[in-house]
Design a protein around this motif. Sequence first.
Motif, PDB file in Angstrom:
ATOM      1  N   UNK A  70      22.846  56.464 -20.844  1.00  0.00           N
ATOM      2  CA  UNK A  70      22.737  55.745 -21.698  1.00  0.00           C
ATOM      3  C   UNK A  70      23.507  54.590 -21.344  1.00  0.00           C
ATOM      4  N   UNK A  71      24.576  54.713 -20.733  1.00  0.00           N
ATOM      5  CA  UNK A  71      25.285  53.415 -20.204  1.00  0.00           C
ATOM      6  C   UNK A  71      24.381  52.665 -19.380  1.00  0.00           C
ATOM      7  N   UNK A  72      23.837  53.549 -18.457  1.00  0.00           N
ATOM      8  CA  UNK A  72      22.950  52.768 -17.256  1.00  0.00           C
ATOM      9  C   UNK A  72      21.892  51.945 -17.851  1.00  0.00           C
ATOM     10  N   UNK A  73      21.280  52.682 -19.025  1.00  0.00           N
ATOM     11  CA  UNK A  73      19.928  51.994 -19.587  1.00  0.00           C
ATOM     12  C   UNK A  73      20.518  50.642 -20.228  1.00  0.00           C
ATOM     13  N   UNK A 121      30.576  41.486 -38.630  1.00  0.00           N
ATOM     14  CA  UNK A 121      30.145  42.036 -40.173  1.00  0.00           C
ATOM     15  C   UNK A 121      28.628  41.422 -40.147  1.00  0.00           C
ATOM     16  N   UNK A 122      28.564  39.853 -39.915  1.00  0.00           N
ATOM     17  CA  UNK A 122      27.346  39.585 -40.149  1.00  0.00           C
ATOM     18  C   UNK A 122      26.147  40.131 -39.359  1.00  0.00           C
ATOM     19  N   UNK A 123      26.722  40.331 -37.897  1.00  0.00           N
ATOM     20  CA  UNK A 123      25.934  40.994 -36.897  1.00  0.00           C
ATOM     21  C   UNK A 123      25.382  42.223 -37.374  1.00  0.00           C
ATOM     22  N   UNK A 124      26.018  43.067 -38.013  1.00  0.00           N
ATOM     23  CA  UNK A 124      25.636  44.476 -38.413  1.00  0.00           C
ATOM     24  C   UNK A 124      24.638  44.215 -39.521  1.00  0.00           C
ATOM     25  N   UNK A 125      24.680  43.269 -40.350  1.00  0.00           N
ATOM     26  CA  UNK A 125      23.504  43.302 -41.393  1.00  0.00           C
ATOM     27  C   UNK A 125      22.333  42.627 -40.726  1.00  0.00           C
ATOM     28  N   UNK A 126      22.443  41.838 -39.924  1.00  0.00           N
ATOM     29  CA  UNK A 126      21.265  41.353 -39.208  1.00  0.00           C
ATOM     30  C   UNK A 126      20.488  42.407 -38.304  1.00  0.00           C
ATOM     31  N   UNK A 127      21.260  43.204 -37.639  1.00  0.00           N
ATOM     32  CA  UNK A 127      20.774  44.551 -36.912  1.00  0.00           C
ATOM     33  C   UNK A 127      20.050  45.243 -37.872  1.00  0.00           C
ATOM     34  N   UNK A 128      20.726  45.649 -38.731  1.00  0.00           N
ATOM     35  CA  UNK A 128      20.247  46.404 -39.969  1.00  0.00           C
ATOM     36  C   UNK A 128      18.980  45.784 -40.458  1.00  0.00           C
ATOM     37  N   UNK A 129      18.863  44.711 -40.871  1.00  0.00           N
ATOM     38  CA  UNK A 129      17.439  44.296 -41.394  1.00  0.00           C
ATOM     39  C   UNK A 129      16.208  44.164 -40.289  1.00  0.00           C
ATOM     40  N   UNK A 130      16.875  44.081 -39.053  1.00  0.00           N
ATOM     41  CA  UNK A 130      15.816  44.322 -37.993  1.00  0.00           C
ATOM     42  C   UNK A 130      15.414  45.798 -37.476  1.00  0.00           C
ATOM     43  N   UNK A 131      15.923  46.725 -38.465  1.00  0.00           N
ATOM     44  CA  UNK A 131      15.607  47.927 -38.035  1.00  0.00           C
ATOM     45  C   UNK A 131      16.062  48.363 -36.927  1.00  0.00           C
ATOM     46  N   UNK A 132      17.378  47.937 -36.276  1.00  0.00           N
ATOM     47  CA  UNK A 132      17.565  48.339 -34.959  1.00  0.00           C
ATOM     48  C   UNK A 132      18.964  49.295 -34.937  1.00  0.00           C
ATOM     49  N   UNK A 134      21.640  52.177 -34.964  1.00  0.00           N
ATOM     50  CA  UNK A 134      21.722  53.466 -34.194  1.00  0.00           C
ATOM     51  C   UNK A 134      20.593  53.625 -33.095  1.00  0.00           C
ATOM     52  N   UNK A 135      20.331  52.590 -32.661  1.00  0.00           N
ATOM     53  CA  UNK A 135      19.420  52.270 -31.210  1.00  0.00           C
ATOM     54  C   UNK A 135      20.267  51.718 -30.259  1.00  0.00           C
ATOM     55  N   UNK A 136      19.753  51.591 -28.991  1.00  0.00           N
ATOM     56  CA  UNK A 136      20.373  51.181 -27.864  1.00  0.00           C
ATOM     57  C   UNK A 136      20.135  49.528 -27.896  1.00  0.00           C
ATOM     58  N   UNK A 137      18.888  49.006 -28.371  1.00  0.00           N
ATOM     59  CA  UNK A 137      18.849  47.598 -28.650  1.00  0.00           C
ATOM     60  C   UNK A 137      19.705  46.849 -29.665  1.00  0.00           C
ATOM     61  N   UNK A 138      20.625  47.833 -30.271  1.00  0.00           N
ATOM     62  CA  UNK A 138      21.448  47.386 -31.240  1.00  0.00           C
ATOM     63  C   UNK A 138      22.807  46.827 -30.491  1.00  0.00           C
ATOM     64  N   UNK A 139      22.889  47.287 -28.972  1.00  0.00           N
ATOM     65  CA  UNK A 139      24.065  46.770 -28.418  1.00  0.00           C
ATOM     66  C   UNK A 139      23.489  45.956 -27.229  1.00  0.00           C
ATOM     67  N   UNK A 140      22.288  46.292 -26.941  1.00  0.00           N
ATOM     68  CA  UNK A 140      21.832  45.276 -25.799  1.00  0.00           C
ATOM     69  C   UNK A 140      21.400  43.786 -26.117  1.00  0.00           C
ATOM     70  N   UNK A 141      20.607  43.576 -27.408  1.00  0.00           N
ATOM     71  CA  UNK A 141      20.554  42.324 -27.488  1.00  0.00           C
ATOM     72  C   UNK A 141      21.531  41.651 -28.048  1.00  0.00           C
ATOM     73  N   UNK A 215      26.113  51.834 -33.551  1.00  0.00           N
ATOM     74  CA  UNK A 215      25.324  52.858 -33.158  1.00  0.00           C
ATOM     75  C   UNK A 215      26.100  54.252 -33.573  1.00  0.00           C
ATOM     76  N   UNK A 216      25.268  55.325 -34.346  1.00  0.00           N
ATOM     77  CA  UNK A 216      25.984  56.415 -35.007  1.00  0.00           C
ATOM     78  C   UNK A 216      26.029  57.469 -33.853  1.00  0.00           C
ATOM     79  N   UNK A 217      25.006  57.617 -33.092  1.00  0.00           N
ATOM     80  CA  UNK A 217      24.372  58.760 -32.376  1.00  0.00           C
ATOM     81  C   UNK A 217      25.614  58.528 -30.965  1.00  0.00           C
ATOM     82  N   UNK A 218      26.449  59.513 -30.747  1.00  0.00           N
ATOM     83  CA  UNK A 218      27.213  59.099 -29.497  1.00  0.00           C
ATOM     84  C   UNK A 218      26.279  59.132 -28.239  1.00  0.00           C
TER      85      UNK A 218
END
Length: 274
Positions: A70-73, A121-132, A134-141, A215-218
Amino acid sequence: MRVSRREVLLGRALLVVLMAVTIVPFLSLLVTALHPSGTYPEGISWPADPQWGNFADAFTAANMPALLLSSALIVVGVVPASLVLGTMAGFAFGHLRMPGHRAGFLLFVVGLTLPFEGILTPLYFQIRDMGLLNTRWAIILPLIGLFMPFSVLWMRAFFVGMPDDLSEAARIDGATTWQLFWRVHVPIAMPALSSLAILLFLWTWNQFLLAIVLVDDPAKRTMAGALGAFQGRFGTDIPLLCAGSLLIMTPTLVVFLIFQRRFVAALLQGSVKG
């Protein structure tokens, strides 16, 4: 200027103190990790029967193979994109100096002053509205965006020092702006690029807060982000927790030790150029 023997001794003593301050925390982690599981070691005391098996237990309990993948990806998604965007923007601000470049550069400087926790906090709501969530894109972008100000300033500082005669000679030979960037400036900027890549790798690999919040999934977090779940599960087992912390830090230490010469060379080159 002649340096006195007293100044030399004071300098060496200061280096010894700084080295001790750096090494003692790692030594404390190692010694604690070798104590029997479930104990509460006090201070830095070498155990009578070192439990090297704690590292194997922590590796299995934390599901390290999945975390490494996961870290490598995440690193592959963040570092190349940040390097490309930061280098191109740094070249535009530092060498091309297009109209309005001062105002644009000021925006990136302001980006460095923003507290990371203030936008979480605003970043959390933005990522939530984008549907990302609990995905790795929530960290990458978000990391690509958060690393942009520093990447642009780092590369701009290098390109500002590039001689204009070099670009003028390439222009006379018929080089376009893209050829000037890709074939002339980028090869010369490799020390700065490599050192920036090392920094971005270390920051991405050790990212903790974004991984915990978004991300909730470890298994989809970074290695450092998974430490929160690991600590929650073994919160009372201090030796096992220390063993897991050392395992998480090992890849970053190895990378830095391998490429430390390139990193120091880039810093010295930048200091010479001013």
